[in-house]
Scaffold this active site. Sequence first.
Site, PDB file in Angstrom:
ATOM      1  N   ASP A 196      -6.563  -7.983  -6.243  1.00  0.00           N
ATOM      2  CA  ASP A 196      -6.525  -7.252  -4.980  1.00  0.00           C
ATOM      3  C   ASP A 196      -6.122  -8.196  -3.853  1.00  0.00           C
ATOM      4  O   ASP A 196      -6.607  -9.336  -3.774  1.00  0.00           O
ATOM      5  CB  ASP A 196      -7.899  -6.647  -4.677  1.00  0.00           C
ATOM      6  CG  ASP A 196      -7.845  -5.681  -3.499  1.00  0.00           C
ATOM      7  OD1 ASP A 196      -7.333  -4.572  -3.691  1.00  0.00           O
ATOM      8  OD2 ASP A 196      -8.302  -6.066  -2.411  1.00  0.00           O
ATOM      9  N   HIS A 209       3.575  -1.008   7.989  1.00  0.00           N
ATOM     10  CA  HIS A 209       3.638  -0.809   6.547  1.00  0.00           C
ATOM     11  C   HIS A 209       4.886  -1.422   5.915  1.00  0.00           C
ATOM     12  O   HIS A 209       4.890  -1.741   4.722  1.00  0.00           O
ATOM     13  CB  HIS A 209       3.573   0.686   6.227  1.00  0.00           C
ATOM     14  CG  HIS A 209       2.220   1.272   6.474  1.00  0.00           C
ATOM     15  ND1 HIS A 209       1.174   1.137   5.593  1.00  0.00           N
ATOM     16  CD2 HIS A 209       1.719   1.977   7.529  1.00  0.00           C
ATOM     17  CE1 HIS A 209       0.096   1.739   6.071  1.00  0.00           C
ATOM     18  NE2 HIS A 209       0.407   2.260   7.242  1.00  0.00           N
ATOM     19  N   ASP A 213       4.725  -3.600   2.633  1.00  0.00           N
ATOM     20  CA  ASP A 213       5.547  -3.416   1.436  1.00  0.00           C
ATOM     21  C   ASP A 213       6.219  -4.722   1.021  1.00  0.00           C
ATOM     22  O   ASP A 213       6.322  -5.043  -0.178  1.00  0.00           O
ATOM     23  CB  ASP A 213       6.618  -2.350   1.680  1.00  0.00           C
ATOM     24  CG  ASP A 213       6.037  -0.945   1.743  1.00  0.00           C
ATOM     25  OD1 ASP A 213       4.855  -0.779   1.375  1.00  0.00           O
ATOM     26  OD2 ASP A 213       6.765  -0.023   2.158  1.00  0.00           O
ATOM     27  N   GLU A 239      -2.759  -1.867  -3.049  1.00  0.00           N
ATOM     28  CA  GLU A 239      -2.498  -3.297  -3.173  1.00  0.00           C
ATOM     29  C   GLU A 239      -3.167  -3.897  -4.405  1.00  0.00           C
ATOM     30  O   GLU A 239      -3.294  -5.115  -4.533  1.00  0.00           O
ATOM     31  CB  GLU A 239      -2.979  -4.038  -1.919  1.00  0.00           C
ATOM     32  CG  GLU A 239      -4.480  -4.137  -1.732  1.00  0.00           C
ATOM     33  CD  GLU A 239      -5.105  -2.905  -1.073  1.00  0.00           C
ATOM     34  OE1 GLU A 239      -6.230  -3.043  -0.569  1.00  0.00           O
ATOM     35  OE2 GLU A 239      -4.469  -1.835  -1.055  1.00  0.00           O
TER      36      GLU A 239
END
Length: 334
Positions: A196, A209, A213, A239
């Site tokens: 994570d 975002h 990405d 993620e």
Amino acid sequence: MAKILIIEDDLTTRLILKQSLYNAGHEVIIAETGESGLEKAKQLHPDLIICDWMMPVMDGLEVCRRVKNTPQLATIFFILLTGREEIDDRVKGLDSGADEFLLKPIDINELKARVRAGLRLGKLMQDLWRSNQALADLNQQLLYRNQMLELMSLTDPLTGLLNRRALQQTLPNLMQEIRRRDPVNLYRYLGVFMIDVDRFKTVNDNYGHGVGDAVLKILASRLMSGAVMKSSLYRYGGEEIACLLPLSNDNYAGEYGESMRLAIADKPFEISPTLSLNITISIGGVIWSADYLPGGTPSTSTLNYADELLNQADIALYQAKRDGRNCLRIKEFN
């Protein structure tokens, strides 16, 4: 105008055939032996072949067999020229692949009629062959598209990693493979890691975002670059990334998990010429052995244990988060 190949060693018969077919408006090619006739057939691909049965070295039956056994020539209408009228001889000719017979001495009207019929049938056979080829090509394209669709259904479009669906298919099968105790299979353990990105929400909140990405793409690329044979990576969701690692012993799991952590933490992520981010990951792992899988129905027990494996890897991940992030925590399956 059709292209007709005459294979005949007798000069008089060659001249009669050539002149008659030329007068009928056809292009005529001459070969005096079976060997040269076969070569000309391969080079020129005539519309029809008239071949004498009785020739030295390579007779008409052998020429016919070779023509019909060559995929590019198999649809050419083949007339076998012969003085034999016995049924057994006709059977031999048909068995060699001949489409029609023409008896000596040659009747010119019969010759022209059989050639016309042969050209019609030959065209139909060639049209059918082309249609079959087109259908085969279409089937191949459909197979390729289906394979691509299947691959796309198992691949995460952002990172290029396998997706959760692929993980759900692979994990039970991998557990079964390890469980079989195949003497060729050196793997007795399976490491399952859940990875994570630390404080990923902060990245999205502060930079958007699009940057988030980009972080995931770089993350996947680095993990893939350091991947070892037999290991596999999956985007589990958001993620979070899962990793499967078959092991010959359980000592290597910690070393491999730490190498993944360092691959991310040791070097900043260059998002753009003006933006560099320090990214870390937390990793939770669980080590499973085939000894943990009881008897009974393999498919049912394996599916249940696959879900439990992922659950326990998640528990180890939460422990890594509680212990300050940017660390690895591994537990044995229980």
